[in-house]
Design a protein around this motif. Structure first.
Motif, mmCIF file in Angstrom:
data_model
loop_
_atom_site.group_PDB
_atom_site.id
_atom_site.type_symbol
_atom_site.label_atom_id
_atom_site.label_comp_id
_atom_site.label_asym_id
_atom_site.label_seq_id
_atom_site.Cartn_x
_atom_site.Cartn_y
_atom_site.Cartn_z
ATOM 1 N N GLN A 12 0.820 -1.335 0.026
ATOM 2 C CA GLN A 12 -0.088 0.142 0.047
ATOM 3 C C GLN A 12 0.879 1.281 -0.068
ATOM 4 N N ARG A 13 2.065 1.289 0.631
ATOM 5 C CA ARG A 13 2.872 2.329 0.610
ATOM 6 C C ARG A 13 3.331 2.678 -0.435
ATOM 7 N N ILE A 14 4.025 1.501 -1.157
ATOM 8 C CA ILE A 14 4.430 1.643 -2.550
ATOM 9 C C ILE A 14 3.418 2.371 -3.610
ATOM 10 N N ALA A 15 2.139 1.950 -3.525
ATOM 11 C CA ALA A 15 1.043 2.341 -4.560
ATOM 12 C C ALA A 15 0.983 3.955 -3.956
ATOM 13 N N GLU A 16 1.017 4.425 -2.619
ATOM 14 C CA GLU A 16 0.782 5.736 -2.290
ATOM 15 C C GLU A 16 2.068 6.581 -2.894
ATOM 16 N N ILE A 17 3.318 6.081 -2.830
ATOM 17 C CA ILE A 17 4.235 6.722 -3.457
ATOM 18 C C ILE A 17 3.961 7.005 -4.688
ATOM 19 N N TYR A 18 3.760 6.230 -5.658
ATOM 20 C CA TYR A 18 3.507 6.205 -6.916
ATOM 21 C C TYR A 18 2.769 7.401 -7.255
ATOM 22 N N VAL A 19 1.363 7.478 -6.659
ATOM 23 C CA VAL A 19 0.392 8.329 -6.787
ATOM 24 C C VAL A 19 0.831 9.784 -6.188
ATOM 25 N N GLU A 20 1.196 9.883 -5.003
ATOM 26 C CA GLU A 20 1.715 10.861 -4.528
ATOM 27 C C GLU A 20 2.721 11.828 -5.401
ATOM 28 N N THR A 21 3.712 10.849 -5.853
ATOM 29 C CA THR A 21 4.708 11.440 -6.740
ATOM 30 C C THR A 21 4.231 12.059 -7.978
#
Length: 104
Positions: free
Chosen positions: A89-98
């Motif tokens: 989930q954190r990896i997904a958040e990084i992609y979207v936030e970035t």
């Protein structure tokens, strides 16, 4: 966003990986650099990551709820979670936030 299924009638991107990265210009380079700084390791698939950013920005612009945008990255997160110390989930958040902060 990683397309699981191509939408009927949607054009297929016929550009080479190098053309995709070059076409993203400086903002694409900022996006890729920000991913690395956030802990996403290089995968040799910069062009796919640029397409993820394009898809993320388009989905957000079309009003897709953020939780749905994040859900699109579940498979990507699951793969990276096997090789990084971060949860999926954190990896997904990084992609979207970035994408939101450097590309859109």
């Amino acid at each position: 966003m990683p397309p699981a299924v191509t939408e009927a009638g949607a054009p297929i991107d016929a550009r080479s990986p190098d053309e995709i990265v070059a076409g993203a210009g400086e903002r694409g380079q900022r996006y890729l650099a920000a991913l690395r700084l956030a802990g996403i390791p290089p995968s040799g698939m910069d062009s796919a990551e640029i397409l993820y950013a394009d898809g993320t920005c388009n989905a957000i612009a079309q009003g897709m709820p953020r939780y749905e945008v994040l859900a699109e990255f579940k498979a990507v997160g699951d793969v990276y979670a096997q090789i990084t110390p971060m949860p999926s989930q954190r990896i997904a958040e990084i992609y979207v936030e970035t994408a939101e902060n450097t590309y859109c």
